[in-house]
Every structure is written in C-alpha cells, then in structure tokens.
Write a protein that holds these residues in place. Structure first.
Motif, PDB file in Angstrom:
ATOM      1  N   CYS A 164      36.154  47.402  59.856  1.00  0.00           N
ATOM      2  CA  CYS A 164      34.940  47.962  59.244  1.00  0.00           C
ATOM      3  C   CYS A 164      34.465  46.988  58.175  1.00  0.00           C
ATOM      4  O   CYS A 164      35.158  46.784  57.171  1.00  0.00           O
ATOM      5  N   CYS A 167      33.990  48.897  54.644  1.00  0.00           N
ATOM      6  CA  CYS A 167      35.233  49.244  53.953  1.00  0.00           C
ATOM      7  C   CYS A 167      36.151  48.025  53.829  1.00  0.00           C
ATOM      8  O   CYS A 167      37.156  48.071  53.124  1.00  0.00           O
ATOM      9  N   CYS A 329      32.923  53.253  62.124  1.00  0.00           N
ATOM     10  CA  CYS A 329      34.005  53.624  61.204  1.00  0.00           C
ATOM     11  C   CYS A 329      33.970  55.127  60.969  1.00  0.00           C
ATOM     12  O   CYS A 329      32.937  55.691  60.651  1.00  0.00           O
ATOM     13  N   CYS A 332      32.754  55.805  57.115  1.00  0.00           N
ATOM     14  CA  CYS A 332      31.459  55.446  56.536  1.00  0.00           C
ATOM     15  C   CYS A 332      30.373  55.277  57.581  1.00  0.00           C
ATOM     16  O   CYS A 332      29.210  55.095  57.233  1.00  0.00           O
TER      17      CYS A 332
HETATM   18 ZN   LIG Z   1      33.939  51.997  56.911  1.00  0.00          ZN
END
Ligand SMILES: [Zn+2]
Ligand SMILES: [Zn+2]
Length: 792
Positions: A164, A167, A329, A332
């Motif tokens: 991701c 993140c 993800c 998010c």
């Molecule tokens: Zn993420």
C-alpha cells in the motif's frame, strides 16, 4: 436488574476458570480479541451472544469453562486513526512517541468495549483479560517467532508482495479488498523487427518496467515472432517475445506485456520464465529514475502524463473503457501495487495439504463453512508476508551484524525486545558487537493468530495443554480467510497440531431493510440504543433466534420486542408460581393426568433443546424452550391447574410438585439465552446463594415420559382452549362462570371424562354434561367429532 446481576456474578466469581481443577472436563473458548474501535455494534453483539450461550451451556453441562477476553490493539487502524486525529504522518515524530500516542488512543476505547461486553451479559472470566500491546504478550509473540525461525518455518527473502503506497507497508493477500471500478484499456504499438504488434493494457505507466511480451504458443497471428526481440514504445528497451499458454488470445489483441509487477499474473510469469525484475516505484508509490521524464511523479499522475504524451505521439491506437477489478488496501482504500521486496515470511504454502486435512477432521458449525477455509487455503500461491513497515506493532526481534551482515535473533531471555532501542547481549559469530536493528514490525494477525495457545497458558503454564487445542474457535464468516486460517497455519507450523477442535461461524448482521448495516445507509442500530430500551436479555433472544447459525441475520426491532414480551410472560408465570408455591413442602406427590401430560412434554423439550444446543443450533434451542413456556405451560397448563393450585389437599400438592419441577427445568433451559431474568427468578424461588449458571443442566427422565398422558392431555387442553375461545368470542370475560356446558365427546368421551374435574374447575362450569354422541353448537378444532354447547 441486569446490571445488578452482572455485578454479583463478578463478585461471586461465577465465571472464574479453575486452572487447578483436574476433576472436570475443560471447555476452552478461543474468544477473538476484537480491535477496540470503541463501538460495540450489533454484529459484535451477535458474536458474543453465540460465544456466551455456548459458554453458559457447557458450564451447566459440568465443564470447567475457559472464556477469556483480550483486545487486539496493534495495527494499521490505530495508526491511521492517530495520524488523522493529530494531522501527522507516522514519520513526523520519533517512533516511540508515535507508539505512545497509539497506546493512549486505544486505551480510551478498550474500556468502552469492555463495558459493552459486560453489559450484554457475557460470562467472561475477566481475570484472563489481556492486551496484545502488553509487553508480556509481545514476549510470547516474539518467542513464537524465534521458535518458528528455528524450525525453518520463518524466512527472510526477496519476494513480490502487495504494497500500500499510502500506508507504506506490505500487506497480506487477506488484507487486499477487491473493488470494481471503471478503467481504460489502451491499445499501444510494440515493434518486432519492423513489424508492429498491438498490445492492450490498462497501465501503460508500467512500460518502463516491461520485461517481456508474451503470446499464446498456438496463436497463429504471432507464432512467427516467438524468440525475437520487441521494442517497447516511448522507453525503447528491447524485450523478448515469449510463448506463454497462460495468455488469453481472446483478451485485447492477444499479445500481453509482462511488467514487474503489473499484477499477480506478472509475478507468476517472471518466476516461470526467469525474467529480470525492474523496480518502477518507491515505497510511497513514486516513480523511480527508470521512468525517465516521469520520475518523481506518483504513479497515477505519471500514468496520466504518459497517456497524454502518447496520444500526441499517436501511440494510443485505441481506447475503450473497461470494468476492472482492482485490489485495494483494506484500511485506506488506496489501490495496491505489487512490488518486490525483502520481507519476512511464514512458510504457509507448504502447509496447505495439512490445513485441508485438518479442516476436514474438525467439527464445523454449520458444516458447510468448512469449504470456505479449504477454498481459501488451496487458492493461495504466496507465503504469508509477516513483516510490516509500520510502528504500532510487535517488533521483529532481530538485528543484522554491521560487519558480516548475518541475522542476529534475540534470545528468549531477552524478550520482549525492541531492537530499535535495545542491542543484543552477545556478539555476532564473527566477533563483531556492532549491529543494525531490523526496523520491521509484525503483521497484527501474527499477534492474534496465537490465541489458542496463549489462552491455554502457553508458554508459561506447564499444564497449558489441558486447555489446548481450544474446544471451539468462534469466527465470523468474513474472517475465516484471516483468523481461522492464520490460527491454523501458525499452530500447525509451531506444534504440528490443530489449534481448535471445532469452529462456530456466525453470519453478518443486516439492517432491518435486509441490506448490510451501515451508518451511511441509515439502517444502523447501535447497542446503547438497544440496551436503553430493552436491556440485554431481549436482544439476546433476537441474536439467538433471529436466524440459523452461520447465516446473515437482519436486525429486527420486532424480534427484540417479541423477546421482551416473552420475558413478561415468563415473569408473570413465575410470580404466579411463587405465590402458589409458598406453602409447597418440596416433596414428590403423585401427579395427576394433566401433571403427567406436562412432565412428559417437558422431557421432550429438554431433549429437543439439549440436542439443538449440542449442535450450536441456537435458533431451535431458543424456539423450543420459548414455545414450551409460552404455549404449553402458560397457555394450557397454568389455566388447567389454576383451580387446584388455589385449592387444598393432594390435588394441590401434585400441581405444586409439577409446577415447581417444570419451572425449575425450563429456567435452566432458558438460562444460556436469557441469563439475567432466569437468574432473578432462580435466586428468588430456588436457590438464593448459588447461581443458576452453575446449576446442572436438566437431564430428560425416561420415567416421566408418558405417551398415554400426552395423548389424553392433548385432547383435554384442546377442549379447554376451544371453550375459552368461544367465551371470548361471545364477549364473556375469561373468569365469567358458565352455569351449564354440554360437551359432545364422540369417540373421545372416555378420555375427556378422565379430566372432567379439571375441565369444570378451570372454566368455572357449574354443570358439565359429557355425552358420548357427536354434535354441539361449536366444534373443537383438531378433535374429530367433538363439539360443545354453552347454555348461558
Ligand atoms: Zn493503505
Ligand atoms: Zn557478524
């Protein structure tokens, strides 16, 4: 009343697991440690009702029940929440400061979740409470890491992983959410020895990382090109044209580019054809040097700029929109990229056969959920990537020798350890004492997938195997692929043994409109809303009886309301009974026919409820017990026995004995589902000092099974009910006396005559005439040839 009992249960330690008891069999529940979001929603309520019914039932069956509770604190959700609340990124502050922020954040929610679990009446042993962020818990997780590494089940390697970019961390397959979105399919020209070959792709930005062009070996359009070199448009590198039977000649133009890595198919092809790996993006998803003039742009922006340039250059030959599935993800929603990285892995793929074998050997409630785990395990093609590039998690207990580069793992006695803060206590085998820490942390599922062993007391309690494998692992159908699976591979890898003997699956809670319950759809119901209006016992009945185990269950206020009305009925019956039993001597008295009728039906109910409870069929267990109380005891027996209970002598004592016995056993049958009200009645009427929840479950008694009494009693109660209904229809109060009634008993007259006194007294009939012929103004439903006439 409910909160009073919750306090008393805690004070009396009713649900305390006895770690030293060797006399009783153990029933251990692998309670999931929830992520403390602070919001205990109706889905949680459903889950905990299931766990709790199981715990209470087994406790009454004489088991020493271990019902632990922990909190799964680590992980992305907390980090993302803290970043959002503070308006920072994790890298803006030192790691230990960020970690403390996360700990504070999560602590405020644990208390709220705990109160909600207590409020719904869960019979948790709170002396077992733990947090996965506790140093002691981290010690156990790190120890398991060391042991798995020793067994060569954990390795560090270069491998493609899901990444991701927001993140900035690796994520596991189970954390990738597939979403549909509209994309564009671009047709662009490659050249092979002057010949143009068109290729369709949704992601031209991967051209700089293109390492081959692949075609189906039998695709006549392209066979002559196999083995030659293709030139990549814009970026100009030359790549081989390879034959690959995985290519679908029907998709696009039938010629596919292989890039590192556009998707998982690329990963397979790169491994299969030993192709080189070109790194295209960094950890933030920003394009690297290899992307030429697009370097420095985030990948989505780079794609936009490149497509515009290619349009100008005439290199976009066709463009069509395409409905595509994109991996995002779970936390998010950012589209994930597949990148190659050095990460820690658990060798899960080699365990697949063992997982399938174990899944088949254990019990599943309901049985058809077994296949979900098998399908997930057999569909995986990558090992479990354990490492994450985050902060609020269990650190990988490892360093690297600054001189020779060798991995240095912590020693068990050094745990828990944060290698970013602590140094190894012994030198490297090369003699060096300089180390650099491994800065990775472990997947939060690596924390929670040890619960079966940790709940049992591993590694400190020498008797931990008494509680292991867990008797039951309860799980949501949505987390079979994560929780049930990770627990399984983790424990198989470490102990070569199944972590749980059975799995109990619950469905999802839907809104009243049948759609997924969510705040945005306006069909969301919060638990405080329900508690405020109805307490816990009424919604527990909704959870237990709202649908069969494993299926999705819509939340229905009317089911909760029905639960409340049932409790009102039970309460009234119990209040009546307690008054009528005030002078009961507690002994056995020869039961009369209707008493034997009820006692016999009680035995059938005990059998039915017990069988359903054994199979985790909470719906039928609840329905059988409620129907018995409502429609057999209250509607029929109490009405028919009332006059004896208000009377004198042996007939009264027989009814007292029967009512006392039946109410005692039905309270027990209901106790797992309706723990508070049954306790209130139990302590008032039966035992002020000992909880109903540790009283023995009722055993059906064959000596009380009486088919003859049931046969006759069914007729008698049917006649009584029919006369009551007729009184009501004629506008008479149910207590109004009937001066004279003629019953035409037909072929049933002899049976009805056995209870003529009950019929007369119950209905306040002055003169009851029971005739052997058929007839009467009002026929009795279900009793062929029987009718009656009321002489008013
Ligand atoms: Zn993420
Ligand atoms: Zn060294």
């Amino acid at each position: 009343m409910e909160e009073k009992w919750q306090r008393i249960w805690e004070e009396e330690k009713v649900y305390k697991y006895d770690w030293d008891d060797e006399s009783r069999p153990v029933y251990s529940i692998d309670t999931p440690p929830p992520y403390p979001s602070g919001d205990f929603h109706m889905g949680n309520f459903l889950n905990w009702t299931y766990f709790d019914i199981r715990a209470r039932y087994k406790r009454m069956r004489g088991y020493n029940v271990l019902f632990p509770q922990g909190w799964d604190c680590h992980g992305l959700p907390t980090e993302v929440a803290v970043e959002k609340a503070r308006g920072i990124k994790k890298s803006d502050v030192p790691p230990d400061v960020f970690r403390r922020m996360c700990e504070e954040w999560i602590e405020q929610y644990i208390e709220r979740m705990k109160q909600a679990v207590i409020r719904m009446g869960a019979s948790v042993d709170w002396s077992t409470e733990y947090r996965t962020m506790d140093p002691d818990y981290i010690r156990k997780i790190q120890l398991s890491f060391l042991l798995l590494y020793e067994k060569d089940m954990i390795y560090k390697g270069e491998h493609p992983i899901n990444w991701c970019p927001r993140c900035e961390t690796a994520i596991a397959d189970a954390e990738v959410e597939r979403v549909h979105r509209q994309g564009n399919l671009y047709t662009i020209p490659f050249t092979v020895e002057g010949e143009e070959v068109l290729v369709a792709t949704t992601r031209p930005i991967y051209l700089p990382a293109c390492v081959a062009l692949s075609v189906h070996p039998e695709d006549q359009r392209y066979t002559h090109l196999i083995g030659k070199k293709a030139r990549v448009p814009v970026f100009g590198q030359e790549v081989p044209v390879i034959a690959n039977d995985e290519v679908d000649p029907e998709f696009g133009t039938g010629a596919m580019m292989i890039c590192t890595y556009g998707d998982k198919a690329d990963v397979v092809a790169v491994a299969r054809f030993s192709l080189p790996v070109v790194r295209l993006i960094d950890g933030k998803g920003v394009l690297l040097e290899v992307a030429g003039k697009y370097a420095g742009l985030p990948i989505a922006q780079g794609q936009k700029a490149l497509v515009e340039d290619m349009r100008e250059m005439g290199l976009i030959r066709a463009e069509e929109s395409l409905d595509q599935e994109v991996g995002t993800c779970w936390r998010c929603g950012t589209p994930i990229e597949v990148v190659s990285a050095r990460q820690w892995f658990l060798r899960t793929i080699q365990l697949t056969d063992k997982v399938v074998e174990t899944a088949k050997a254990i019990k599943w409630y309901p049985d058809w959920m077994r296949q979900r785990l098998i399908d997930w395990a057999t569909g995986l093609d990558w090992d479990w990537v354990l490492s994450r590039q985050r902060i609020f998690a269990t650190p990988v207990p490892a360093w690297y020798c600054s001189k020779c580069g060798k991995i240095k793992l912590a020693k068990p006695e050094e745990l828990p350890v944060d290698p970013k803060i602590q140094q190894p206590t012994t030198p490297c085998s090369c003699g060096s004492t300089e180390f650099t820490p491994d800065t990775d942390v472990l997947d939060t599922w690596f924390d929670s997938s040890m619960t079966c062993a940790i709940h049992a007391g591993w590694p400190d309690n020498p008797n931990w195997r008494r509680q292991f494998p867990a008797s039951i692992h309860p799980s949501g159908q949505d987390i079979i692929r994560t929780w049930a699976y990770y627990l399984m591979v983790r424990h198989l890898a470490l102990f070569n043994e199944t972590p749980y003997k059975s799995v109990l699956i619950n469905g999802m809670v839907l809104g009243e409109d049948g759609r997924k319950m969510s705040k945005s759809l306006g069909n969301f119901v919060s638990t405080p809303q329900v508690y405020e209006k109805y307490g816990a016992d009424a919604p527990r009945q909704w959870a237990a009886a709202g649908g069969s185990t494993g299926t999705d269950i819509p939340f229905r206020w009317q089911d909760v309301e029905y639960g409340r009305r049932f409790m009102q009925k039970l309460w009234n019956a119990a209040r009546f009974a307690s008054m009528r039993l005030e002078d009961y001597d507690g002994g056995w008295h020869q039961p009369e026919l209707l008493d034997r009728w009820l006692l016999s039906k009680l035995q059938a109910t005990i059998k039915r409820v017990t069988q359903a409870m054994e199979g985790c069929d909470f719906m039928n267990a609840t329905e059988a017990a409620r129907n018995f109380v409502w429609h057999v005891v209250c509607d029929h027996y109490l009405e028919a026995a009332k006059s004896r209970l208000y009377g004198e002598g042996e007939p009264k004592k027989a009814a007292q004995y029967t009512l006392h016995t039946v109410l005692r056993d039905t309270l027990k049958l209901l106790a797992p589902v309706i723990p508070h009200l049954t306790e209130e009645i139990w302590r008032t009427m039966y035992d002020p000092h000992t909880s109903i929840h540790v009283s023995p479950w009722p055993q059906p008694q064959e000596s009380l099974v009486d088919p003859e009494a049931e046969r006759v009693g069914d007729k008698v109660v049917a006649l009584i009910a029919a006369i009551r209904t007729e009184k009501n229809r004629r506008g008479l109060s149910l207590n109004a006396p009937l001066p004279q009634v003629t019953v035409y008993g037909g072929g049933h007259v002899a049976d009805l005559a056995l209870c003529s006194r009950d019929i007369r007294n119950t209905l306040k009939i002055g003169e009851l005439e029971l005739l052997p012929e058929e007839g009467g103004e009002t026929p009795v439903q279900g009793l062929e040839g029987v009718g009656f006439t009321l002489h008013l």
